[in-house]
Structure formats: C-alpha cells, structure tokens
Design a protein around this motif. Structure first.
Motif, PDB file in Angstrom:
ATOM      1  N   GLN A   1       0.809  -1.220   0.000  1.00 18.60           N
ATOM      2  CA  GLN A   1       0.000   0.000   0.000  1.00 18.60           C
ATOM      3  C   GLN A   1       0.842   1.270   0.000  1.00 18.60           C
ATOM      4  O   GLN A   1       0.308   2.359   0.145  1.00 18.60           O
ATOM      5  CB  GLN A   1      -0.926  -0.003   1.224  1.00 18.60           C
ATOM      6  CG  GLN A   1      -1.898  -1.165   1.260  1.00 18.60           C
ATOM      7  CD  GLN A   1      -2.882  -1.130   0.108  1.00 18.60           C
ATOM      8  OE1 GLN A   1      -3.526  -0.128  -0.137  1.00 18.60           O
ATOM      9  NE2 GLN A   1      -2.990  -2.235  -0.606  1.00 18.60           N
ATOM     10  N   VAL A   2       2.168   1.140  -0.149  1.00 18.06           N
ATOM     11  CA  VAL A   2       3.034   2.324  -0.122  1.00 18.06           C
ATOM     12  C   VAL A   2       2.992   3.048  -1.463  1.00 18.06           C
ATOM     13  O   VAL A   2       2.768   4.250  -1.534  1.00 18.06           O
ATOM     14  CB  VAL A   2       4.488   1.922   0.227  1.00 18.06           C
ATOM     15  CG1 VAL A   2       5.412   3.128   0.154  1.00 18.06           C
ATOM     16  CG2 VAL A   2       4.540   1.284   1.604  1.00 18.06           C
ATOM     17  N   GLY A   3       3.217   2.292  -2.540  1.00 21.39           N
ATOM     18  CA  GLY A   3       3.170   2.860  -3.886  1.00 21.39           C
ATOM     19  C   GLY A   3       1.807   2.615  -4.509  1.00 21.39           C
ATOM     20  O   GLY A   3       0.951   1.940  -3.938  1.00 21.39           O
ATOM     21  N   ALA A   4       1.633   3.133  -5.693  1.00 21.41           N
ATOM     22  CA  ALA A   4       0.371   2.974  -6.412  1.00 21.41           C
ATOM     23  C   ALA A   4       0.132   1.515  -6.778  1.00 21.41           C
ATOM     24  O   ALA A   4       1.079   0.752  -6.967  1.00 21.41           O
ATOM     25  CB  ALA A   4       0.392   3.820  -7.675  1.00 21.41           C
ATOM     26  N   SER A   5      -1.135   1.155  -6.901  1.00 20.96           N
ATOM     27  CA  SER A   5      -1.490  -0.158  -7.419  1.00 20.96           C
ATOM     28  C   SER A   5      -1.015  -0.230  -8.866  1.00 20.96           C
ATOM     29  O   SER A   5      -1.108   0.746  -9.613  1.00 20.96           O
ATOM     30  CB  SER A   5      -3.004  -0.369  -7.363  1.00 20.96           C
ATOM     31  OG  SER A   5      -3.359  -1.523  -8.099  1.00 20.96           O
ATOM     32  N   LEU A   6      -0.520  -1.407  -9.260  1.00 20.99           N
ATOM     33  CA  LEU A   6      -0.066  -1.578 -10.635  1.00 20.99           C
ATOM     34  C   LEU A   6      -1.091  -2.327 -11.482  1.00 20.99           C
ATOM     35  O   LEU A   6      -0.796  -2.732 -12.602  1.00 20.99           O
ATOM     36  CB  LEU A   6       1.295  -2.288 -10.636  1.00 20.99           C
ATOM     37  CG  LEU A   6       2.393  -1.505  -9.904  1.00 20.99           C
ATOM     38  CD1 LEU A   6       3.704  -2.257  -9.939  1.00 20.99           C
ATOM     39  CD2 LEU A   6       2.547  -0.108 -10.462  1.00 20.99           C
ATOM     40  N   ALA A   7      -2.296  -2.472 -10.946  1.00 16.48           N
ATOM     41  CA  ALA A   7      -3.389  -3.081 -11.710  1.00 16.48           C
ATOM     42  C   ALA A   7      -3.736  -2.159 -12.885  1.00 16.48           C
ATOM     43  O   ALA A   7      -3.739  -0.941 -12.745  1.00 16.48           O
ATOM     44  CB  ALA A   7      -4.608  -3.292 -10.823  1.00 16.48           C
ATOM     45  N   ASP A   8      -3.997  -2.742 -14.021  1.00 14.76           N
ATOM     46  CA  ASP A   8      -4.401  -2.013 -15.232  1.00 14.76           C
ATOM     47  C   ASP A   8      -3.411  -0.927 -15.645  1.00 14.76           C
ATOM     48  O   ASP A   8      -3.807   0.111 -16.179  1.00 14.76           O
ATOM     49  CB  ASP A   8      -5.793  -1.387 -15.049  1.00 14.76           C
ATOM     50  CG  ASP A   8      -6.851  -2.446 -14.801  1.00 14.76           C
ATOM     51  OD1 ASP A   8      -6.804  -3.492 -15.486  1.00 14.76           O
ATOM     52  OD2 ASP A   8      -7.706  -2.247 -13.923  1.00 14.76           O
ATOM     53  N   LEU A   9      -2.139  -1.178 -15.428  1.00 12.55           N
ATOM     54  CA  LEU A   9      -1.121  -0.185 -15.776  1.00 12.55           C
ATOM     55  C   LEU A   9      -1.156   0.151 -17.261  1.00 12.55           C
ATOM     56  O   LEU A   9      -0.945   1.292 -17.652  1.00 12.55           O
ATOM     57  CB  LEU A   9       0.272  -0.703 -15.385  1.00 12.55           C
ATOM     58  CG  LEU A   9       1.412   0.267 -15.651  1.00 12.55           C
ATOM     59  CD1 LEU A   9       1.335   1.437 -14.682  1.00 12.55           C
ATOM     60  CD2 LEU A   9       2.745  -0.415 -15.564  1.00 12.55           C
ATOM     61  N   ARG A  10      -1.452  -0.831 -18.108  1.00  9.92           N
ATOM     62  CA  ARG A  10      -1.427  -0.587 -19.560  1.00  9.92           C
ATOM     63  C   ARG A  10      -2.455   0.451 -19.998  1.00  9.92           C
ATOM     64  O   ARG A  10      -2.307   1.052 -21.051  1.00  9.92           O
ATOM     65  CB  ARG A  10      -1.605  -1.883 -20.325  1.00  9.92           C
ATOM     66  CG  ARG A  10      -3.007  -2.439 -20.246  1.00  9.92           C
ATOM     67  CD  ARG A  10      -3.183  -3.655 -21.155  1.00  9.92           C
ATOM     68  NE  ARG A  10      -4.493  -4.210 -20.937  1.00  9.92           N
ATOM     69  CZ  ARG A  10      -4.750  -5.255 -20.192  1.00  9.92           C
ATOM     70  NH1 ARG A  10      -3.761  -5.892 -19.617  1.00  9.92           N
ATOM     71  NH2 ARG A  10      -5.977  -5.693 -20.030  1.00  9.92           N
ATOM     72  N   SER A  11      -3.475   0.687 -19.192  1.00  7.94           N
ATOM     73  CA  SER A  11      -4.519   1.632 -19.595  1.00  7.94           C
ATOM     74  C   SER A  11      -4.256   3.054 -19.086  1.00  7.94           C
ATOM     75  O   SER A  11      -5.036   3.959 -19.360  1.00  7.94           O
ATOM     76  CB  SER A  11      -5.885   1.155 -19.106  1.00  7.94           C
ATOM     77  OG  SER A  11      -5.933   1.184 -17.695  1.00  7.94           O
ATOM     78  N   ARG A  12      -3.171   3.252 -18.386  1.00 10.78           N
ATOM     79  CA  ARG A  12      -2.881   4.579 -17.833  1.00 10.78           C
ATOM     80  C   ARG A  12      -2.136   5.453 -18.837  1.00 10.78           C
ATOM     81  O   ARG A  12      -1.360   4.972 -19.644  1.00 10.78           O
ATOM     82  CB  ARG A  12      -2.050   4.446 -16.558  1.00 10.78           C
ATOM     83  CG  ARG A  12      -2.814   3.703 -15.491  1.00 10.78           C
ATOM     84  CD  ARG A  12      -2.095   3.730 -14.192  1.00 10.78           C
ATOM     85  NE  ARG A  12      -2.695   2.745 -13.295  1.00 10.78           N
ATOM     86  CZ  ARG A  12      -2.134   2.332 -12.193  1.00 10.78           C
ATOM     87  NH1 ARG A  12      -0.961   2.813 -11.828  1.00 10.78           N
ATOM     88  NH2 ARG A  12      -2.735   1.439 -11.443  1.00 10.78           N
ATOM     89  N   VAL A  13      -2.331   6.738 -18.720  1.00  8.79           N
ATOM     90  CA  VAL A  13      -1.672   7.690 -19.608  1.00  8.79           C
ATOM     91  C   VAL A  13      -0.248   7.972 -19.126  1.00  8.79           C
ATOM     92  O   VAL A  13       0.673   8.096 -19.934  1.00  8.79           O
ATOM     93  CB  VAL A  13      -2.488   8.999 -19.691  1.00  8.79           C
ATOM     94  CG1 VAL A  13      -1.772  10.038 -20.533  1.00  8.79           C
ATOM     95  CG2 VAL A  13      -3.876   8.718 -20.249  1.00  8.79           C
ATOM     96  N   TYR A  14      -0.064   8.038 -17.801  1.00  9.02           N
ATOM     97  CA  TYR A  14       1.237   8.387 -17.236  1.00  9.02           C
ATOM     98  C   TYR A  14       1.745   7.308 -16.294  1.00  9.02           C
ATOM     99  O   TYR A  14       0.969   6.585 -15.677  1.00  9.02           O
ATOM    100  CB  TYR A  14       1.161   9.717 -16.459  1.00  9.02           C
ATOM    101  CG  TYR A  14       0.868  10.898 -17.337  1.00  9.02           C
ATOM    102  CD1 TYR A  14       1.852  11.445 -18.148  1.00  9.02           C
ATOM    103  CD2 TYR A  14      -0.401  11.464 -17.363  1.00  9.02           C
ATOM    104  CE1 TYR A  14       1.584  12.526 -18.961  1.00  9.02           C
ATOM    105  CE2 TYR A  14      -0.678  12.542 -18.179  1.00  9.02           C
ATOM    106  CZ  TYR A  14       0.319  13.066 -18.980  1.00  9.02           C
ATOM    107  OH  TYR A  14       0.047  14.132 -19.783  1.00  9.02           O
ATOM    108  N   ILE A  15       3.050   7.268 -16.160  1.00  7.79           N
ATOM    109  CA  ILE A  15       3.721   6.422 -15.185  1.00  7.79           C
ATOM    110  C   ILE A  15       4.125   7.335 -14.035  1.00  7.79           C
ATOM    111  O   ILE A  15       4.826   8.335 -14.253  1.00  7.79           O
ATOM    112  CB  ILE A  15       4.972   5.754 -15.787  1.00  7.79           C
ATOM    113  CG1 ILE A  15       4.564   4.840 -16.933  1.00  7.79           C
ATOM    114  CG2 ILE A  15       5.772   5.006 -14.720  1.00  7.79           C
ATOM    115  CD1 ILE A  15       5.706   4.418 -17.817  1.00  7.79           C
ATOM    116  N   ALA A  16       3.661   6.991 -12.841  1.00  7.71           N
ATOM    117  CA  ALA A  16       3.964   7.769 -11.637  1.00  7.71           C
ATOM    118  C   ALA A  16       3.566   9.237 -11.788  1.00  7.71           C
ATOM    119  O   ALA A  16       4.133  10.094 -11.124  1.00  7.71           O
ATOM    120  CB  ALA A  16       5.448   7.634 -11.279  1.00  7.71           C
TER     121      ALA A  16
END
Length: 135
Positions: free
Chosen positions: A74-89
């Motif tokens: 729970q420290v960093g963002a969930s990496l679920a559905d990363l491929r659908s995101r516009v930005y990384i971090a």
C-alpha cells in the motif's frame, strides 16, 4: 434409472451451463495469451519471468500487483491495469521504454521519489514491464 421430460430438461440446462463455462474459460485464456504476446512485442520482455523478479526485488512490498501472491503493498500505487494509464507515476508518458527506465532508475524521472533504485537490470525490467502490460 428412467429419464423423464423434466430430468432431460434439467440435464440439458446443466450441460448448457457447462458448455457456456468452458467457452468463457477458453475466451479468458485466449485473451490472456493475446495480452502476453502483445506485451512481449511491446517490451522485448518475458512476462513469465517477472513473478520471480517481482519477489526478488521486493516490488510487492510497496505495490498491489495482480497475480502476485502477497502483492498487496500500500506504499506505492497499485499496478493493476497499468497498460490503460496515460502516465507512469504521474510523470512520464506510459510507453514501454519509459516504464523500463522508471523501473531501473526512478530517480532519473523524479529525484525525490520514494521508489528505490533496486539494482534491477534493464533486461529484468523489460520482463517486469511485459508482465505489468499483460495484466
């Protein structure tokens, strides 16, 4: 045992349900295989090698990662559905090369990020990126 009309109907309903379940499972398997092929082509990595790397480098300690036992950080963002995101971090356009660079040297994008440089190699990061894009 004699089959009555009602027993035949029940049997047909059960069989129809089994066929539908098998078809759905086949579709899910086919979609997963297709997602893995696309992720391999995008990243040059192998998603099958990623779970061991994710455990070795402690990614799941900070991130929620689908399909990884204990991947409920729970420290960093969930990496679920990363491929659908516009930005990384929230910093870089979500491209395979940016994701690999982020995994290897996050401080190059954001010197004050809490994400550590773990020592992961570029080839290993490509495998992890392929896994994340395949989910």
């Amino acid at each position: 045992m004699r089959f009555t009309r009602s027993r035949w109907m029940t049997l047909l309903i059960v069989l129809a349900g089994l066929v539908a379940a098998a078809a759905a499972a086949g579709f899910a398997w086919s979609e997963r295989v297709q997602n893995q092929r696309i992720a391999r082509a995008m990243t040059g990595g192998d998603p099958a090698r990623a779970p061991a790397l994710i455990r070795r480098y402690g990614c799941a300690g900070c991130h929620t990662i689908p399909g990884i036992p204990g991947g409920d950080g729970q420290v960093g963002a969930s990496l679920a559905d990363l491929r659908s995101r516009v930005y990384i971090a929230g910093l870089a356009t979500n491209t395979p090369d940016n994701l690999v660079r982020w995994i290897v040297t996050p401080q190059a994008f954001s010197p004050r990020t809490a994400m550590p440089a773990t020592g992961i190699t570029e080839a290993e990061a490509r495998d992890v990126a392929a896994y994340l894009y395949a989910q």
